[in-house]
Design a protein around this motif. Sequence first.
Motif, PDB file in Angstrom:
ATOM      1  N   HIS A  59       0.827  -1.211   0.000  1.00 47.12           N
ATOM      2  CA  HIS A  59       0.000   0.000   0.000  1.00 47.12           C
ATOM      3  C   HIS A  59       0.859   1.258   0.000  1.00 47.12           C
ATOM      4  N   LYS A  60       1.952   1.263   0.752  1.00 44.79           N
ATOM      5  CA  LYS A  60       2.813   2.438   0.833  1.00 44.79           C
ATOM      6  C   LYS A  60       3.458   2.761  -0.512  1.00 44.79           C
ATOM      7  N   CYS A  61       3.553   1.766  -1.385  1.00 45.44           N
ATOM      8  CA  CYS A  61       4.134   1.986  -2.710  1.00 45.44           C
ATOM      9  C   CYS A  61       3.070   2.131  -3.790  1.00 45.44           C
ATOM     10  N   GLY A  62       1.800   2.166  -3.386  1.00 45.56           N
ATOM     11  CA  GLY A  62       0.731   2.443  -4.336  1.00 45.56           C
ATOM     12  C   GLY A  62      -0.103   1.262  -4.777  1.00 45.56           C
ATOM     13  N   ALA A  63       0.211   0.064  -4.283  1.00 49.78           N
ATOM     14  CA  ALA A  63      -0.566  -1.124  -4.666  1.00 49.78           C
ATOM     15  C   ALA A  63      -1.744  -1.282  -3.711  1.00 49.78           C
ATOM     16  N   THR A  64      -2.671  -0.345  -3.786  1.00 45.21           N
ATOM     17  CA  THR A  64      -3.753  -0.284  -2.811  1.00 45.21           C
ATOM     18  C   THR A  64      -4.923  -1.203  -3.136  1.00 45.21           C
ATOM     19  N   MET A  65      -4.831  -1.959  -4.232  1.00 49.17           N
ATOM     20  CA  MET A  65      -5.908  -2.895  -4.558  1.00 49.17           C
ATOM     21  C   MET A  65      -5.866  -4.137  -3.672  1.00 49.17           C
ATOM     22  N   VAL A  66      -4.719  -4.428  -3.093  1.00 49.44           N
ATOM     23  CA  VAL A  66      -4.592  -5.597  -2.216  1.00 49.44           C
ATOM     24  C   VAL A  66      -5.357  -5.315  -0.924  1.00 49.44           C
ATOM     25  N   PRO A  67      -6.196  -6.234  -0.449  1.00 49.82           N
ATOM     26  CA  PRO A  67      -7.024  -5.962   0.725  1.00 49.82           C
ATOM     27  C   PRO A  67      -6.201  -5.709   1.982  1.00 49.82           C
ATOM     28  N   PRO A  73      -5.094 -16.464   4.384  1.00 55.71           N
ATOM     29  CA  PRO A  73      -6.179 -17.108   3.634  1.00 55.71           C
ATOM     30  C   PRO A  73      -7.088 -16.115   2.908  1.00 55.71           C
ATOM     31  N   GLN A  74      -7.299 -14.937   3.500  1.00 59.22           N
ATOM     32  CA  GLN A  74      -8.146 -13.942   2.838  1.00 59.22           C
ATOM     33  C   GLN A  74      -7.483 -13.429   1.568  1.00 59.22           C
ATOM     34  N   ILE A  75      -6.174 -13.207   1.597  1.00 57.89           N
ATOM     35  CA  ILE A  75      -5.463 -12.779   0.398  1.00 57.89           C
ATOM     36  C   ILE A  75      -5.486 -13.891  -0.645  1.00 57.89           C
ATOM     37  N   TRP A  76      -5.322 -15.133  -0.205  1.00 57.14           N
ATOM     38  CA  TRP A  76      -5.367 -16.283  -1.105  1.00 57.14           C
ATOM     39  C   TRP A  76      -6.718 -16.345  -1.822  1.00 57.14           C
ATOM     40  N   THR A  77      -7.797 -16.186  -1.055  1.00 56.61           N
ATOM     41  CA  THR A  77      -9.146 -16.221  -1.631  1.00 56.61           C
ATOM     42  C   THR A  77      -9.378 -15.037  -2.560  1.00 56.61           C
ATOM     43  N   ASP A 105      -0.712 -24.549   2.809  1.00 50.26           N
ATOM     44  CA  ASP A 105      -1.131 -25.209   4.046  1.00 50.26           C
ATOM     45  C   ASP A 105      -1.575 -26.620   3.694  1.00 50.26           C
ATOM     46  N   ALA A 106      -0.624 -27.534   3.596  1.00 52.48           N
ATOM     47  CA  ALA A 106      -0.921 -28.882   3.098  1.00 52.48           C
ATOM     48  C   ALA A 106      -1.849 -29.675   4.015  1.00 52.48           C
ATOM     49  N   GLU A 107      -1.733 -29.473   5.328  1.00 49.16           N
ATOM     50  CA  GLU A 107      -2.503 -30.292   6.263  1.00 49.16           C
ATOM     51  C   GLU A 107      -3.614 -29.526   6.965  1.00 49.16           C
ATOM     52  N   GLY A 108      -3.615 -28.219   6.855  1.00 51.39           N
ATOM     53  CA  GLY A 108      -4.610 -27.429   7.569  1.00 51.39           C
ATOM     54  C   GLY A 108      -5.827 -27.122   6.724  1.00 51.39           C
ATOM     55  N   PRO A 109      -6.743 -26.296   7.266  1.00 53.56           N
ATOM     56  CA  PRO A 109      -8.011 -26.020   6.574  1.00 53.56           C
ATOM     57  C   PRO A 109      -7.928 -24.909   5.537  1.00 53.56           C
ATOM     58  N   TRP A 110      -6.792 -24.192   5.458  1.00 53.13           N
ATOM     59  CA  TRP A 110      -6.718 -23.028   4.596  1.00 53.13           C
ATOM     60  C   TRP A 110      -5.851 -23.295   3.378  1.00 53.13           C
ATOM     61  N   GLY A 111      -5.963 -22.442   2.391  1.00 52.06           N
ATOM     62  CA  GLY A 111      -5.159 -22.598   1.192  1.00 52.06           C
ATOM     63  C   GLY A 111      -3.687 -22.328   1.434  1.00 52.06           C
ATOM     64  N   ALA A 112      -3.378 -21.357   2.299  1.00 49.44           N
ATOM     65  CA  ALA A 112      -2.000 -20.978   2.570  1.00 49.44           C
ATOM     66  C   ALA A 112      -1.906 -20.421   3.985  1.00 49.44           C
ATOM     67  N   TYR A 113      -0.673 -20.391   4.526  1.00 56.27           N
ATOM     68  CA  TYR A 113      -0.523 -19.978   5.920  1.00 56.27           C
ATOM     69  C   TYR A 113       0.546 -18.900   6.131  1.00 56.27           C
ATOM     70  N   HIS A 114       1.329 -18.574   5.110  1.00 58.23           N
ATOM     71  CA  HIS A 114       2.394 -17.585   5.267  1.00 58.23           C
ATOM     72  C   HIS A 114       2.620 -16.901   3.929  1.00 58.23           C
ATOM     73  N   ILE A 115       3.077 -15.627   3.978  1.00 56.84           N
ATOM     74  CA  ILE A 115       3.197 -14.843   2.743  1.00 56.84           C
ATOM     75  C   ILE A 115       4.492 -14.047   2.728  1.00 56.84           C
ATOM     76  N   GLU A 116       5.118 -13.998   1.548  1.00 58.35           N
ATOM     77  CA  GLU A 116       6.353 -13.248   1.362  1.00 58.35           C
ATOM     78  C   GLU A 116       6.351 -12.602  -0.024  1.00 58.35           C
ATOM     79  N   LEU A 117       7.371 -11.785  -0.303  1.00 55.21           N
ATOM     80  CA  LEU A 117       7.494 -11.105  -1.588  1.00 55.21           C
ATOM     81  C   LEU A 117       8.655 -11.705  -2.377  1.00 55.21           C
ATOM     82  N   VAL A 118       8.395 -12.061  -3.628  1.00 60.62           N
ATOM     83  CA  VAL A 118       9.443 -12.631  -4.480  1.00 60.62           C
ATOM     84  C   VAL A 118      10.383 -11.523  -4.965  1.00 60.62           C
ATOM     85  N   ASN A 119      11.681 -11.755  -4.780  1.00 62.25           N
ATOM     86  CA  ASN A 119      12.700 -10.828  -5.266  1.00 62.25           C
ATOM     87  C   ASN A 119      13.428 -11.390  -6.481  1.00 62.25           C
ATOM     88  N   VAL A 120      13.886 -12.639  -6.384  1.00 59.88           N
ATOM     89  CA  VAL A 120      14.651 -13.261  -7.464  1.00 59.88           C
ATOM     90  C   VAL A 120      14.107 -14.657  -7.715  1.00 59.88           C
TER      91      VAL A 120
END
Length: 222
Positions: A59-67, A73-77, A105-120
């Motif tokens: 958001h600070k860099c202008g990508a304000t469409m991301v919730p 899980p909310q971002i995944w959805t 999240d292979a064993e849990g109820p959600w699609g994913a459990y952690h988030i990072e930014l790809v650099n390379v």
Amino acid sequence: MTKEQVIQCIVDAEKHDADVLKIRETSDNWGPEIKKYLEFVGWSQPAAWCAAYQVYRLHKCGATMVPRTASVPQIWTWAQERGILHKGSDTNTRPERGDLCLLLDAEGPWGAYHIELVNVVSGNKVDCFGGNTSGVSSGSQDNGDGVYRTTRNIYNCDFVKWHRLLDASLDNIVVGGVTLNANEIITSKTFIKPEKATMFVGPDEYEILDMQQIVKMRKKKK
């Protein structure tokens, strides 16, 4: 800013956080910087903050469409609903710099459990920047103590290509007779299933039935 400038802004900020400021918690899921990230997404107490960190930086860099959320899980959805979520195993859509890397999240109820930014991107590996993680593989990957560089296997991740929603050619979109820019449209709950909407690309007018069609049009125009 252009799409490339927005991505560079985010990468530079997260690199600074990881390598120069070396942001760390002062107590479990808390500290002056962590408090800032969590408050940005509406939290006033300690909580898992990997998503809050990425949302704050985007958001600070202008990508304000991301919730504005602390929920991976909310971002995944959100990404799945807009057709911008891609599996690391998808040979037709490779990860790229600026993607959000969601650890599955292979064993849990959600699609994913952690988030990072790809650099390379290097083969089947991606070098990322992440908050609420650890700098070594032996540490907690989703409840670590700071902002670090990490390396992930693409087959363990889904990737959010949020930057595809920054196509400048689609900024002039009309809904209900009101012209809004792309960021406003994407965050508008009423636009998910509009009765009727039109989009202008140059002199041409298109009728839009749902957000999925916008995403497809963006891919076509890239």
